[in-house]
Design a protein around this motif. Structure first.
Motif, PDB file in Angstrom:
ATOM      1  N   ARG A  17      10.312 102.865  -9.123  1.00 58.46           N
ATOM      2  CA  ARG A  17      10.956 102.403  -7.895  1.00 58.46           C
ATOM      3  C   ARG A  17      11.401 100.953  -8.053  1.00 58.46           C
ATOM      4  O   ARG A  17      10.750 100.158  -8.735  1.00 58.46           O
ATOM      5  CB  ARG A  17       9.994 102.521  -6.702  1.00 58.46           C
ATOM      6  CG  ARG A  17       9.618 103.964  -6.374  1.00 58.46           C
ATOM      7  CD  ARG A  17       8.652 104.058  -5.196  1.00 58.46           C
ATOM      8  NE  ARG A  17       8.346 105.442  -4.904  1.00 58.46           N
ATOM      9  CZ  ARG A  17       9.082 106.233  -4.115  1.00 58.46           C
ATOM     10  NH1 ARG A  17      10.150 105.744  -3.525  1.00 58.46           N
ATOM     11  NH2 ARG A  17       8.737 107.493  -3.913  1.00 58.46           N
ATOM     12  N   ASP A  99      15.537  96.988   1.513  1.00 60.15           N
ATOM     13  CA  ASP A  99      14.983  98.344   1.606  1.00 60.15           C
ATOM     14  C   ASP A  99      13.757  98.430   2.501  1.00 60.15           C
ATOM     15  O   ASP A  99      13.448  99.497   3.039  1.00 60.15           O
ATOM     16  CB  ASP A  99      14.611  98.834   0.195  1.00 60.15           C
ATOM     17  CG  ASP A  99      15.805  98.829  -0.737  1.00 60.15           C
ATOM     18  OD1 ASP A  99      16.739  99.613  -0.498  1.00 60.15           O
ATOM     19  OD2 ASP A  99      15.817  98.027  -1.702  1.00 60.15           O
ATOM     20  N   ARG A 128      16.079 103.903   9.143  1.00 58.33           N
ATOM     21  CA  ARG A 128      15.735 104.153   7.741  1.00 58.33           C
ATOM     22  C   ARG A 128      15.054 102.952   7.078  1.00 58.33           C
ATOM     23  O   ARG A 128      14.515 103.072   5.974  1.00 58.33           O
ATOM     24  CB  ARG A 128      16.991 104.518   6.946  1.00 58.33           C
ATOM     25  CG  ARG A 128      17.986 103.371   6.806  1.00 58.33           C
ATOM     26  CD  ARG A 128      19.194 103.757   5.965  1.00 58.33           C
ATOM     27  NE  ARG A 128      20.114 102.649   5.812  1.00 58.33           N
ATOM     28  CZ  ARG A 128      21.084 102.348   6.662  1.00 58.33           C
ATOM     29  NH1 ARG A 128      21.234 103.094   7.745  1.00 58.33           N
ATOM     30  NH2 ARG A 128      21.892 101.313   6.447  1.00 58.33           N
ATOM     31  N   ARG A 184       7.604 101.951  -0.593  1.00 56.98           N
ATOM     32  CA  ARG A 184       8.724 102.206   0.304  1.00 56.98           C
ATOM     33  C   ARG A 184      10.066 101.874  -0.315  1.00 56.98           C
ATOM     34  O   ARG A 184      11.103 101.921   0.359  1.00 56.98           O
ATOM     35  CB  ARG A 184       8.513 101.427   1.611  1.00 56.98           C
ATOM     36  CG  ARG A 184       7.529 102.155   2.514  1.00 56.98           C
ATOM     37  CD  ARG A 184       6.787 101.263   3.446  1.00 56.98           C
ATOM     38  NE  ARG A 184       5.852 102.065   4.232  1.00 56.98           N
ATOM     39  CZ  ARG A 184       4.670 102.491   3.773  1.00 56.98           C
ATOM     40  NH1 ARG A 184       4.288 102.189   2.535  1.00 56.98           N
ATOM     41  NH2 ARG A 184       3.878 103.228   4.537  1.00 56.98           N
ATOM     42  N   PRO A 186      13.262 102.642  -2.929  1.00 59.54           N
ATOM     43  CA  PRO A 186      13.887 103.845  -3.490  1.00 59.54           C
ATOM     44  C   PRO A 186      13.614 103.959  -4.978  1.00 59.54           C
ATOM     45  O   PRO A 186      13.324 102.961  -5.652  1.00 59.54           O
ATOM     46  CB  PRO A 186      15.380 103.604  -3.224  1.00 59.54           C
ATOM     47  CG  PRO A 186      15.527 102.119  -3.153  1.00 59.54           C
ATOM     48  CD  PRO A 186      14.246 101.604  -2.549  1.00 59.54           C
ATOM     49  N   THR A 187      13.689 105.165  -5.505  1.00 58.52           N
ATOM     50  CA  THR A 187      13.548 105.346  -6.949  1.00 58.52           C
ATOM     51  C   THR A 187      14.789 104.795  -7.637  1.00 58.52           C
ATOM     52  O   THR A 187      15.901 104.871  -7.117  1.00 58.52           O
ATOM     53  CB  THR A 187      13.366 106.823  -7.307  1.00 58.52           C
ATOM     54  OG1 THR A 187      14.479 107.566  -6.783  1.00 58.52           O
ATOM     55  CG2 THR A 187      12.072 107.367  -6.742  1.00 58.52           C
TER      56      THR A 187
END
Length: 314
Positions: A17, A99, A128, A184, A186-187
């Motif tokens: 991540r 993010d 999100r 938390r 993103p990959t």
């Protein structure tokens, strides 16, 4: 920037991540100290004075399973000057790009209007974007019951994905917070090369270290009026590679002649102390001996003057 084919530590790209986490909070909530603790070295200046941080500073946390890029921001507040408005603009622009958000609130102070103001701002973020509430400075509250009560107060401010109490000074739960934030993201592959701890230009870091030294022990009204600009950083001519010296010329700007006298001190004594303190930090940052040439100048009411704000980098 090249994309690595393998994530650090053998983690497969599908599991790794990477991304950005923004630390927000009212002035003096412990964001910069926490950023430094998470990164493991000093990338943001700290001070007991509010509004020490004036732009978004990135610190990079390298893990075997993730690369967490922390963005330490100025304290979000109700502005009284054009500078204050621009600092808030920096925070809001950063919030729209990250993010995950870490909302910092100090354990040794009750929830106040500033915290509620920021909670309201964060409630407008897209669903999100997860928000992690962080109760900072728990080392200043020895009573577990008081910390528990503060955690309940924090929980009442919003719908947080997690609430984590920490102490950057005692390294209490700093690793837990890193886990929570990294989970938390993103990959994706690492965004920065291994070993890189910040993407701040050296001149910006040098200016910040001088400002940090100048903030020590000054009167309450002065911190907001201090701005620092590095005019030049050049190797001293005629020095051998074995005996280098970097000439660093720095201007410290204040708003009034009376403030200039405070920064300089009697017979230049205070400015000399500032220079000695800052030079040691700069030499540690750059890894080379430094001749630091400090000058204090008056830029009248620069916090409210758009032209001067641009000249000073805001």
């Amino acid at each position: 920037m090249p994309t690595p084919s393998h994530a650090p530590g053998g983690t497969t790209p599908a599991e790794f991540r990477s991304g950005f986490a923004c630390l927000v909070g009212r002035p003096n909530a412990g964001k910069s100290t926490l950023t430094n603790a998470l990164v493991g070295t000093k990338v943001a200046i700290t001070s007991g004075r509010p509004q020490t941080t004036r732009h978004a500073i990135r610190g990079i946390v390298h893990r075997t399973d993730a690369q967490l890029v922390l963005v330490d921001t100025p304290g979000l507040h109700r502005p009284r000057t054009l500078l204050g408005q621009r600092l808030n603009d920096v925070v809001r622009a950063t919030l729209s790009e990250v993010d995950v958000v870490g909302f910092c609130m100090p354990a040794d102070e009750p929830v106040g209007r500033g915290d509620r103001f920021i909670a309201e701002e964060l409630s407008r973020l897209p669903k999100r974007t997860p928000v992690v509430a962080i109760l900072t400075k728990t080392d200043k509250v020895g009573d577990a019951d008081r910390i528990g009560a503060r955690l309940l107060d924090v929980a009442g401010l919003g719908d947080f994905s997690d609430i984590v109490p920490v102490s950057a000074i005692r390294s209490y739960q700093v690793d837990v917070l890193a886990d929570v934030l990294a989970a938390r993201l993103p990959t994706g592959p690492a965004l920065y090369p291994g070993g890189e701890l910040t993407d701040e230009p050296e001149q910006v870091m040098v200016a910040e270290l001088v400002r940090e030294a100048a903030l020590e022990g000054v009167r309450d009204e002065l911190p907001h009026s201090l701005a620092v600009v590095v005019e030049e950083m050049i190797p001293r001519e005629g020095r051998s590679p074995q005996n280098p010296l970097l000439d660093v010329r720095v201007n410290v700007f204040v708003e009034r002649p009376s403030q200039k006298a405070i920064v300089i001190g009697s017979g230049g004594s205070r400015l000399k102390t500032v220079g000695t303190r800052a030079r040691g930090q700069i030499e540690a940052l750059l890894g080379t001996p430094v001749f630091l040439d400090l000058h204090v100048k008056v830029a009248k009411d620069w916090q409210r003057d758009p032209r001067q704000l641009r000249r000073l980098g805001f």
